[in-house]
Design an enzyme around this catalytic site. Structure first.
Site, PDB file in Angstrom:
ATOM      1  N   ASN A 166      31.934  65.883  58.112  1.00 22.37           N
ATOM      2  CA  ASN A 166      32.233  67.259  58.529  1.00 22.37           C
ATOM      3  C   ASN A 166      33.287  67.853  57.602  1.00 22.37           C
ATOM      4  O   ASN A 166      33.724  67.209  56.656  1.00 22.37           O
ATOM      5  CB  ASN A 166      32.682  67.279  59.994  1.00 22.37           C
ATOM      6  CG  ASN A 166      33.879  66.391  60.209  1.00 22.37           C
ATOM      7  OD1 ASN A 166      34.949  66.635  59.680  1.00 22.37           O
ATOM      8  ND2 ASN A 166      33.701  65.322  60.977  1.00 22.37           N
ATOM      9  N   ASP A 218      30.635  62.548  66.336  1.00 15.37           N
ATOM     10  CA  ASP A 218      30.154  62.136  67.654  1.00 15.37           C
ATOM     11  C   ASP A 218      28.975  61.171  67.538  1.00 15.37           C
ATOM     12  O   ASP A 218      28.737  60.371  68.422  1.00 15.37           O
ATOM     13  CB  ASP A 218      29.735  63.373  68.461  1.00 15.37           C
ATOM     14  CG  ASP A 218      30.952  64.202  68.856  1.00 15.37           C
ATOM     15  OD1 ASP A 218      32.004  63.590  69.131  1.00 15.37           O
ATOM     16  OD2 ASP A 218      30.857  65.445  68.868  1.00 15.37           O
ATOM     17  N   LYS A 233      18.210  52.744  49.196  1.00 16.76           N
ATOM     18  CA  LYS A 233      18.106  54.205  49.202  1.00 16.76           C
ATOM     19  C   LYS A 233      16.790  54.614  49.863  1.00 16.76           C
ATOM     20  O   LYS A 233      15.725  54.072  49.517  1.00 16.76           O
ATOM     21  CB  LYS A 233      18.154  54.715  47.754  1.00 16.76           C
ATOM     22  CG  LYS A 233      18.047  56.213  47.648  1.00 16.76           C
ATOM     23  CD  LYS A 233      18.033  56.661  46.194  1.00 16.76           C
ATOM     24  CE  LYS A 233      17.766  58.154  46.143  1.00 16.76           C
ATOM     25  NZ  LYS A 233      17.559  58.626  44.776  1.00 16.76           N
ATOM     26  N   PHE A 252      42.842  67.327  69.962  1.00 17.61           N
ATOM     27  CA  PHE A 252      42.502  68.587  69.299  1.00 17.61           C
ATOM     28  C   PHE A 252      41.074  68.935  69.658  1.00 17.61           C
ATOM     29  O   PHE A 252      40.255  68.042  69.868  1.00 17.61           O
ATOM     30  CB  PHE A 252      42.602  68.437  67.775  1.00 17.61           C
ATOM     31  CG  PHE A 252      43.949  68.810  67.258  1.00 17.61           C
ATOM     32  CD1 PHE A 252      45.041  68.003  67.518  1.00 17.61           C
ATOM     33  CD2 PHE A 252      44.124  69.972  66.523  1.00 17.61           C
ATOM     34  CE1 PHE A 252      46.297  68.352  67.045  1.00 17.61           C
ATOM     35  CE2 PHE A 252      45.364  70.326  66.045  1.00 17.61           C
ATOM     36  CZ  PHE A 252      46.459  69.518  66.307  1.00 17.61           C
ATOM     37  N   LYS A 282      37.960  69.385  78.695  1.00 18.62           N
ATOM     38  CA  LYS A 282      38.306  68.197  77.896  1.00 18.62           C
ATOM     39  C   LYS A 282      39.662  67.621  78.252  1.00 18.62           C
ATOM     40  O   LYS A 282      39.829  66.409  78.298  1.00 18.62           O
ATOM     41  CB  LYS A 282      38.334  68.578  76.410  1.00 18.62           C
ATOM     42  CG  LYS A 282      37.061  68.206  75.724  1.00 18.62           C
ATOM     43  CD  LYS A 282      37.105  68.609  74.280  1.00 18.62           C
ATOM     44  CE  LYS A 282      35.734  69.108  73.897  1.00 18.62           C
ATOM     45  NZ  LYS A 282      35.721  69.700  72.576  1.00 18.62           N
ATOM     46  N   LYS A 312      39.395  63.810  79.418  1.00 18.18           N
ATOM     47  CA  LYS A 312      39.914  62.772  78.521  1.00 18.18           C
ATOM     48  C   LYS A 312      41.307  62.297  78.940  1.00 18.18           C
ATOM     49  O   LYS A 312      41.924  61.503  78.245  1.00 18.18           O
ATOM     50  CB  LYS A 312      39.920  63.271  77.074  1.00 18.18           C
ATOM     51  CG  LYS A 312      38.527  63.611  76.534  1.00 18.18           C
ATOM     52  CD  LYS A 312      38.491  63.666  75.014  1.00 18.18           C
ATOM     53  CE  LYS A 312      37.144  64.179  74.529  1.00 18.18           C
ATOM     54  NZ  LYS A 312      36.907  63.952  73.102  1.00 18.18           N
TER      55      LYS A 312
END
Ligand code: C5P
Length: 399
Positions: free
Chosen positions: A208, A277, A287, A321, A335, A339
């Site tokens: 990301n 995730d 490959k 975060f 969240k 959490k």
């Protein structure tokens, strides 16, 4: 604030010198004793007289000044508690990194016994030049301090990184260097940062846009404030802050293991990492060759590290975060409870000045009791400090 603090401001030849005029005036207004050293090129932009009037002291320009004491450069180097080079050109960075002392300023820096802070400012291509970056890296490793230039319109007309940092940031750094707050002494802070990388085959991976900036900022602030800091980081190009224990990982699974191994002795956890995730269910040793038609990749869930910490936590303060592109507050409220966090720092990455790669962030602090604090647009280092203030306040409340 800076009463009687002895600061030498070294000025090299860049157009950002117009900001240094204000900087010297502000330092003086804050009570500092300011001496100015100018290179020859700096004097092409502004006359020494400007700084003489603002600092209330003579401006030093010559290595061999018949009127000055015999060892003027040694005096100038050992008298101050901090030397600030603003603006710092590619030239001065290159000279100091490579041991050249051929004028008064570089000779003073060479003989300095106090911290030296560089505030680089130059054209974006110069700043990105590998030689300049190598010199910055060398200086960073040798203990020189930096306030990174900001992004924006440069004097040459192009957009990019190269503007001398805002004066507020420079002053903040100066205060930190002169009056380091030691309010985290005795505490251990664990910070995760950067992206994770989930391999598909020996060549491809899923990742990301996280750059690690926020987390490296938190780790740096925690260390400056006296904490023992463990930084568990996915791949980034950032230099690790001095004094942190860096553990490099690539995948979410490796990050999970590294975090779990260190969690027990920790007081505060700040999980800025953008953990993937999902990961490919199967890693192909070879490959994957292209074939006709589409290719499906089966993904499997990664462990949610933070949720696991929430289940395990004892005395630790847990800060998570959340980067969202919609329904920020709804997800954040959910969240922080799910959490079992003490604080969730939520940012809507669609806002200007927020999110991945930028130097600034716009966030909300969301607490498990439903309270929300909207923070203004802030530089990530300033935000890092606010997050740590908040974590300390939560720790005090818990006791
Ligand atoms: O659920 P979401 O990914 O939005 O939550 C973000 C927070 O959870 C971040 O602090 C991130 O570091 C953490 N996280 C984690 N493990 C995951 C996913 C996210 O620790 N697998």
């Amino acid at each position: 604030m800076l009463a009687e603090k002895k600061i030498t401001v070294g000025i090299t030849g860049g157009i950002a010198v117009f900001k240094t005029v204000q900087l010297v005036s502000n330092l003086k207004a804050d009570g500092a004793v300011v001496n100015v050293v100018m290179t020859r090129s700096a004097q092409e932009f502004v006359k020494p007289l400007t700084f003489q009037v603002l600092s209330g002291s003579p401006v030093y320009t010559e290595l061999f000044d018949p009127m000055a004491g015999a060892v003027q450069h040694i005096e100038l180097a050992t008298r101050p508690e901090l030397i600030v080079i603003a603006p710092a050109t590619a030239n001065v960075l290159g000279k100091v990194a490579n041991g050249i002392a051929d004028d008064l300023l570089t000779t003073v820096i060479m003989a300095a016994t106090c911290p030296v802070l560089f505030c680089p400012a130059m054209n974006v291509n110069m700043y990105n030049n590998v030689v300049v970056q190598r010199n910055i890296a060398i200086l960073g490793k040798r203990g020189f301090e930096f306030v990174e230039p900001g992004i924006g319109r440069l004097a040459c007309g192009v957009e990019g990184r190269g503007r001398m940092a805002d004066l507020d940031l420079i002053k903040n750094k100066i205060r930190n260097l002169l009056h380091p707050r030691q309010d985290m002494e005795g505490l251990t802070v664990l910070v995760t940062a950067g992206p994770t990388v989930e391999p598909i085959d020996p060549i491809r991976y899923i990742t990301n846009r996280s750059t690690g900036k926020m987390g490296y900022g938190v780790a740096s602030e925690a260390t400056l404030r006296g904490a023992k800091t463990v930084l568990i980081s996915g791949p980034t190009i950032l230099e690790p802050p001095r004094g942190v224990e860096l553990i490099k990982v690539e995948t979410a699974t490796q990050m999970y293991e590294a975090v779990m191994a260190r969690f027990a002795g920790v007081d505060i956890v700040v999980k800025t990492a953008a953990v993937a995730d999902y990961r490919p269910l199967q890693f192909s040793n070879q490959k994957i060759k292209k074939q006709d038609g589409s290719l499906s990749l089966v993904l499997t869930r990664n462990p949610d590290i933070l949720a696991e910490l929430g289940r395990k936590k004892e005395q630790q303060i847990l800060v998570g975060f959340a980067a969202e592109t919609s329904n920020l507050e709804g997800y954040a409220q959910q969240k922080v409870k799910e959490k079992n966090l003490d604080l969730l720092v939520a940012n809507d990455i669609t806002q200007i000045g927020a999110g991945f790669g930028s130097d600034t962030n716009v966030v909300r602090f969301v607490y498990p009791d439903g309270t929300v604090k909207q923070m203004p647009l802030m530089d990530k280092t300033v935000l890092a400090s606010r997050i740590l203030d908040e974590a300390l306040a939560l720790r005090r409340k818990q006791k």
